[in-house]
Design a protein around this motif. Structure first.
Motif, PDB file in Angstrom:
ATOM      1  N   MET A 201       6.500  11.968  -7.255  1.00 59.86           N
ATOM      2  CA  MET A 201       7.124  10.668  -7.009  1.00 59.86           C
ATOM      3  C   MET A 201       6.971   9.751  -8.227  1.00 59.86           C
ATOM      4  O   MET A 201       7.853   8.967  -8.525  1.00 59.86           O
ATOM      5  CB  MET A 201       6.521  10.017  -5.764  1.00 59.86           C
ATOM      6  CG  MET A 201       7.242   8.773  -5.336  1.00 59.86           C
ATOM      7  SD  MET A 201       9.021   8.978  -5.064  1.00 59.86           S
ATOM      8  CE  MET A 201       9.045   9.908  -3.563  1.00 59.86           C
ATOM      9  N   ARG A 202       5.867   9.861  -8.932  1.00 57.19           N
ATOM     10  CA  ARG A 202       5.669   9.067 -10.148  1.00 57.19           C
ATOM     11  C   ARG A 202       6.770   9.383 -11.155  1.00 57.19           C
ATOM     12  O   ARG A 202       7.304   8.504 -11.814  1.00 57.19           O
ATOM     13  CB  ARG A 202       4.296   9.348 -10.739  1.00 57.19           C
ATOM     14  CG  ARG A 202       3.911   8.369 -11.828  1.00 57.19           C
ATOM     15  CD  ARG A 202       2.490   8.545 -12.352  1.00 57.19           C
ATOM     16  NE  ARG A 202       1.513   8.846 -11.331  1.00 57.19           N
ATOM     17  CZ  ARG A 202       0.735   9.929 -11.348  1.00 57.19           C
ATOM     18  NH1 ARG A 202       0.825  10.792 -12.326  1.00 57.19           N
ATOM     19  NH2 ARG A 202      -0.132  10.146 -10.387  1.00 57.19           N
ATOM     20  N   ARG A 203       7.125  10.661 -11.232  1.00 51.60           N
ATOM     21  CA  ARG A 203       8.201  11.062 -12.146  1.00 51.60           C
ATOM     22  C   ARG A 203       9.543  10.494 -11.690  1.00 51.60           C
ATOM     23  O   ARG A 203      10.321   9.995 -12.493  1.00 51.60           O
ATOM     24  CB  ARG A 203       8.264  12.587 -12.216  1.00 51.60           C
ATOM     25  CG  ARG A 203       9.236  13.082 -13.227  1.00 51.60           C
ATOM     26  CD  ARG A 203       9.143  14.574 -13.386  1.00 51.60           C
ATOM     27  NE  ARG A 203      10.099  15.002 -14.385  1.00 51.60           N
ATOM     28  CZ  ARG A 203      10.236  16.222 -14.801  1.00 51.60           C
ATOM     29  NH1 ARG A 203       9.457  17.160 -14.313  1.00 51.60           N
ATOM     30  NH2 ARG A 203      11.128  16.526 -15.696  1.00 51.60           N
ATOM     31  N   VAL A 204       9.802  10.559 -10.389  1.00 51.46           N
ATOM     32  CA  VAL A 204      11.036   9.990  -9.839  1.00 51.46           C
ATOM     33  C   VAL A 204      11.103   8.490 -10.136  1.00 51.46           C
ATOM     34  O   VAL A 204      12.146   7.973 -10.551  1.00 51.46           O
ATOM     35  CB  VAL A 204      11.136  10.247  -8.315  1.00 51.46           C
ATOM     36  CG1 VAL A 204      12.239   9.416  -7.681  1.00 51.46           C
ATOM     37  CG2 VAL A 204      11.361  11.724  -8.040  1.00 51.46           C
ATOM     38  N   LEU A 205       9.983   7.792  -9.936  1.00 51.71           N
ATOM     39  CA  LEU A 205       9.969   6.348 -10.184  1.00 51.71           C
ATOM     40  C   LEU A 205      10.188   6.039 -11.662  1.00 51.71           C
ATOM     41  O   LEU A 205      10.825   5.039 -12.003  1.00 51.71           O
ATOM     42  CB  LEU A 205       8.654   5.740  -9.690  1.00 51.71           C
ATOM     43  CG  LEU A 205       8.438   5.768  -8.176  1.00 51.71           C
ATOM     44  CD1 LEU A 205       7.038   5.298  -7.822  1.00 51.71           C
ATOM     45  CD2 LEU A 205       9.482   4.952  -7.451  1.00 51.71           C
ATOM     46  N   GLY A 206       9.683   6.890 -12.537  1.00 54.33           N
ATOM     47  CA  GLY A 206       9.917   6.705 -13.971  1.00 54.33           C
ATOM     48  C   GLY A 206      11.391   6.834 -14.312  1.00 54.33           C
ATOM     49  O   GLY A 206      11.948   6.027 -15.066  1.00 54.33           O
ATOM     50  N   TYR A 207      12.043   7.847 -13.762  1.00 60.14           N
ATOM     51  CA  TYR A 207      13.482   8.008 -13.986  1.00 60.14           C
ATOM     52  C   TYR A 207      14.256   6.851 -13.362  1.00 60.14           C
ATOM     53  O   TYR A 207      15.264   6.407 -13.894  1.00 60.14           O
ATOM     54  CB  TYR A 207      13.984   9.334 -13.404  1.00 60.14           C
ATOM     55  CG  TYR A 207      13.642  10.526 -14.258  1.00 60.14           C
ATOM     56  CD1 TYR A 207      14.113  10.630 -15.555  1.00 60.14           C
ATOM     57  CD2 TYR A 207      12.864  11.561 -13.759  1.00 60.14           C
ATOM     58  CE1 TYR A 207      13.810  11.732 -16.346  1.00 60.14           C
ATOM     59  CE2 TYR A 207      12.559  12.661 -14.536  1.00 60.14           C
ATOM     60  CZ  TYR A 207      13.037  12.738 -15.826  1.00 60.14           C
ATOM     61  OH  TYR A 207      12.731  13.822 -16.604  1.00 60.14           O
TER      62      TYR A 207
ATOM     63  N   LEU B 296       0.832  -1.213   0.000  1.00 56.89           N
ATOM     64  CA  LEU B 296       0.000   0.000   0.000  1.00 56.89           C
ATOM     65  C   LEU B 296       0.862   1.256   0.000  1.00 56.89           C
ATOM     66  O   LEU B 296       0.531   2.237  -0.668  1.00 56.89           O
ATOM     67  CB  LEU B 296      -0.948  -0.001   1.197  1.00 56.89           C
ATOM     68  CG  LEU B 296      -2.169  -0.886   1.078  1.00 56.89           C
ATOM     69  CD1 LEU B 296      -2.944  -0.915   2.397  1.00 56.89           C
ATOM     70  CD2 LEU B 296      -3.073  -0.417  -0.051  1.00 56.89           C
ATOM     71  N   TYR B 297       1.956   1.214   0.742  1.00 56.06           N
ATOM     72  CA  TYR B 297       2.885   2.355   0.751  1.00 56.06           C
ATOM     73  C   TYR B 297       3.408   2.617  -0.665  1.00 56.06           C
ATOM     74  O   TYR B 297       3.392   3.754  -1.141  1.00 56.06           O
ATOM     75  CB  TYR B 297       4.042   2.071   1.717  1.00 56.06           C
ATOM     76  CG  TYR B 297       5.198   3.019   1.561  1.00 56.06           C
ATOM     77  CD1 TYR B 297       5.122   4.318   2.030  1.00 56.06           C
ATOM     78  CD2 TYR B 297       6.378   2.610   0.940  1.00 56.06           C
ATOM     79  CE1 TYR B 297       6.175   5.199   1.885  1.00 56.06           C
ATOM     80  CE2 TYR B 297       7.439   3.474   0.788  1.00 56.06           C
ATOM     81  CZ  TYR B 297       7.338   4.774   1.261  1.00 56.06           C
ATOM     82  OH  TYR B 297       8.386   5.630   1.091  1.00 56.06           O
ATOM     83  N   LEU B 298       3.856   1.568  -1.349  1.00 52.74           N
ATOM     84  CA  LEU B 298       4.359   1.734  -2.712  1.00 52.74           C
ATOM     85  C   LEU B 298       3.271   2.255  -3.643  1.00 52.74           C
ATOM     86  O   LEU B 298       3.522   3.128  -4.479  1.00 52.74           O
ATOM     87  CB  LEU B 298       4.925   0.416  -3.242  1.00 52.74           C
ATOM     88  CG  LEU B 298       6.205  -0.074  -2.587  1.00 52.74           C
ATOM     89  CD1 LEU B 298       6.601  -1.430  -3.165  1.00 52.74           C
ATOM     90  CD2 LEU B 298       7.328   0.919  -2.757  1.00 52.74           C
ATOM     91  N   LEU B 299       2.058   1.715  -3.490  1.00 51.33           N
ATOM     92  CA  LEU B 299       0.948   2.156  -4.323  1.00 51.33           C
ATOM     93  C   LEU B 299       0.630   3.631  -4.072  1.00 51.33           C
ATOM     94  O   LEU B 299       0.441   4.401  -5.019  1.00 51.33           O
ATOM     95  CB  LEU B 299      -0.293   1.302  -4.053  1.00 51.33           C
ATOM     96  CG  LEU B 299      -1.540   1.686  -4.834  1.00 51.33           C
ATOM     97  CD1 LEU B 299      -1.359   1.370  -6.307  1.00 51.33           C
ATOM     98  CD2 LEU B 299      -2.745   0.977  -4.273  1.00 51.33           C
TER      99      LEU B 299
END
Length: 110
Positions: free
Chosen positions: A36-42, A25-28
């Motif tokens: 953060m979505r942008r950070v995860l994409g990079y 749930l934390y990751l979701l």
């Protein structure tokens, strides 16, 4: 008897399931945050580049795209491993009996 489990294994598995659910749930939730979505994409692109470097492939977009986003030395993979190990360890320790033991168990859940 908590959640109907009298044995250590049953309680440990349910308790561990809650730990795993909290981590997922934390990751979701953080993946829903725009920045953060942008950070995860990079971060995924970085994994692809690391795979390319380790394979001796050129660092071109076409070459890098063929590699996986998953990397065995990723911090998230390490955290998942820690959660799995904590499930095993806390199952061996057994059920908490006192309020302090419950609070310590929750504190160790991070």
């Amino acid at each position: 008897m908590w959640l109907g489990f009298k044995d250590r294994i049953g309680f440990g598995l349910v308790d561990g399931g809650f730990r795993l659910l909290a981590f997922m749930l934390y990751l979701l939730l953080i993946s829903q945050w725009k920045e953060m979505r942008r950070v995860l994409g990079y971060h995924g692109a970085e994994h692809k580049a690391i795979h390319a470097i380790e394979s001796g492939a050129p660092l071109t977009p076409k070459s890098v795209q063929s590699f996986s986003r998953l990397h065995p030395r990723c911090g998230t993979s390490f955290l998942f491993l820690v959660v799995v190990i904590s499930i095993i360890v806390f199952t061996l320790i057994g059920r908490p009996q006192t309020l302090l033991q419950h609070l310590l168990r929750i504190a160790c859940m991070r």
